[in-house]
Design an enzyme around this catalytic site. Structure first.
Site, PDB file in Angstrom:
ATOM      1  N   HIS A   1       0.831  -1.216   0.000  1.00  0.00           N
ATOM      2  CA  HIS A   1       0.000   0.000   0.000  1.00  0.00           C
ATOM      3  C   HIS A   1       0.856   1.252   0.000  1.00  0.00           C
ATOM      4  CE1 HIS A   1       0.271   1.114   4.377  1.00  0.00           C
ATOM      5  NE2 HIS A   1       0.408  -0.190   4.550  1.00  0.00           N
TER       6      HIS A   1
ATOM      7  N   ASP B   1       6.089   2.457   6.487  1.00  0.00           N
ATOM      8  CA  ASP B   1       4.867   1.654   6.394  1.00  0.00           C
ATOM      9  C   ASP B   1       3.935   2.370   5.418  1.00  0.00           C
ATOM     10  OD1 ASP B   1       2.534   0.215   6.783  1.00  0.00           O
ATOM     11  OD2 ASP B   1       2.126   1.063   8.765  1.00  0.00           O
TER      12      ASP B   1
ATOM     13  N   GLU C   1      -5.316   1.110   2.629  1.00  0.00           N
ATOM     14  CA  GLU C   1      -4.975   0.093   3.620  1.00  0.00           C
ATOM     15  C   GLU C   1      -5.018   0.633   5.029  1.00  0.00           C
ATOM     16  OE1 GLU C   1      -2.699  -2.486   6.289  1.00  0.00           O
ATOM     17  OE2 GLU C   1      -2.327  -0.368   5.815  1.00  0.00           O
ATOM     18  N   GLU C   2      -4.542   1.842   5.241  1.00  0.00           N
ATOM     19  CA  GLU C   2      -4.454   2.395   6.592  1.00  0.00           C
ATOM     20  C   GLU C   2      -5.827   2.626   7.230  1.00  0.00           C
ATOM     21  OE1 GLU C   2      -2.023   2.407   8.430  1.00  0.00           O
ATOM     22  OE2 GLU C   2      -0.186   2.632   7.269  1.00  0.00           O
TER      23      GLU C   2
ATOM     24  N   ASP D   1       4.061  -5.907   3.520  1.00  0.00           N
ATOM     25  CA  ASP D   1       3.819  -4.784   4.420  1.00  0.00           C
ATOM     26  C   ASP D   1       4.890  -4.798   5.500  1.00  0.00           C
ATOM     27  OD1 ASP D   1       2.632  -2.590   5.606  1.00  0.00           O
ATOM     28  OD2 ASP D   1       0.609  -3.429   5.532  1.00  0.00           O
TER      29      ASP D   1
ATOM     30  N   HIS E   1       4.209   3.501  12.885  1.00  0.00           N
ATOM     31  CA  HIS E   1       3.217   4.562  13.084  1.00  0.00           C
ATOM     32  C   HIS E   1       3.751   5.678  13.986  1.00  0.00           C
ATOM     33  CE1 HIS E   1      -0.761   2.534  11.641  1.00  0.00           C
ATOM     34  NE2 HIS E   1       0.242   2.360  10.808  1.00  0.00           N
TER      35      HIS E   1
END
Length: 349
Positions: free
Chosen positions: A71, A188, A222-223, A242, A322
């Site tokens: 993603h 990410d 995706e998030e 991922d 994150h």
């Protein structure tokens, strides 16, 4: 095979990806850049109605299809409201700690194409003024964007063209170190997208034909949980590429490919995961197998969406996911090497 992987190319592409804002739902520009790069490598990426990208590569055995997903969308925010004093209240896009973006530089993207710089602060940003500045809970009600514009009222902000619902992207603060470490926001999952570009370049340069048909899906939601919720027809198995989680009792380091045996959506396919482990060992690819306790992937979304597929999950291990993330070029190269070994292996899975 690792000797033929162009790590410098992948790092350059990773820089491009990281420096192109793409919070979930705001991926038009980055998908255009990615589409052009894929075309330059000799492939075609079509854009689905939803905004995902699809790349199809014929294989030696046309009766089976393996899909890869990564993603390109990232964490971010949107304007929730414009305050009377001329600052902006935000709403989350994706799941992160508000404390992880405190004091971060950001960009507001208006719907007519203008951009404005700002800084994310608490509503009590100075210990010299507010006695409870340290104790203030870091949550969206206590966070705001200070614009780098001459504004002192809501009317001033609206005169700039800023409206509720405009996207806010975070400064990635990218650094590539001489020792191979890469630190930035949004590794990410842009590190995995760079690994997939490296895979495409390798297939092209070496004129390699996958054992089976390959479909690569670049997702853009995706998030927020539904990136690959729907898949093209005819896919037998999906490897979600991922970032690998790190910390607590997980074993991966930033130089390794992380193979996920289970995440919050449940166990991944036993045969596929076992095959990935066996290939990593036979190809001498540095890897770790871990359980991700609070994690979901595009494969999770596809399975929950009803896809009748087998699924696995691998990717470069990333520290402080994150938040202020860090990985190593070895992990990205290793991810490309493992994907290549899997796709070239003719054995029935």
């Amino acid at each position: 095979m690792k000797a033929y992987i162009d790590s410098e190319y992948m790092i350059e592409q990773l820089k491009m990806l990281l420096n192109t804002p793409s919070p979930s739902g705001y991926c038009g520009l980055i998908m255009s850049k990615l589409q052009e790069e894929v075309r330059r490598l000799g492939y075609t990426m079509t854009i689905t109605n939803k905004g995902n990208g699809l790349i199809s590569i014929p294989g030696a055995d046309g009766s089976r299809t393996t899909a890869l997903s990564a993603h390109v969308d990232t964490l971010g925010a949107m304007v929730r409201s414009i305050k009377e004093k001329g600052t902006l209240r935000m709403t989350y896009v994706g799941g992160y700690m508000m404390g992880s973006i405190e004091n971060e530089y950001c960009v507001v993207h208006t719907r007519d194409g203008r951009t404005y710089d700002g800084t994310i602060l608490t509503t009590k940003p100075s210990v010299h003024v507010f006695p409870d500045a340290r104790e203030l809970k870091r949550e969206d009600a206590h966070m705001e964007v200070r614009l780098d514009e001459l504004v002192g009222s809501k009317n001033d902000v609206e005169a700039l063209g800023i409206r509720v619902g405009d996207f806010i992207s975070f400064d990635p603060r990218l650094q590539v170190k001489q020792n191979g470490f890469i630190k930035s926001r949004h590794l990410d999952d842009k590190a995995s997208v760079a690994a997939i570009l490296g895979l495409l370049k390798l297939l092209c340069d070496q004129q390699l034909v996958p054992a089976v048909n390959v479909v690569i899906l670049i997702s853009t939601y995706e998030e927020v949980g539904h990136g690959a919720a729907s898949l093209p027809e005819g896919i037998d198995e999906l490897i979600a590429v991922d970032m690998g989680a790190m910390g607590d009792d997980l074993t991966a380091t930033e130089r390794q490919v992380s193979i996920c045996a289970k995440d919050s959506s449940g166990p991944y396919d036993y045969r596929m995961t076992s095959k990935l482990i066996a290939l990593a060992e036979s190809q001498e690819i540095d890897y770790a197998v871990d359980i991700y306790p609070q994690y979901g992937s595009d494969a999770s979304a596809a399975l929950k969406g009803g896809a009748d597929i087998r699924a696995a999950l691998i990717g470069p291990a990333v520290h402080a996911s994150h938040s202020m993330e860090r990985t190593h070029v070895d992990a990205i190269v290793g991810t490309t090497a493992l994907l290549t070994a899997y796709l070239l292996d003719p054995a029935e899975r």
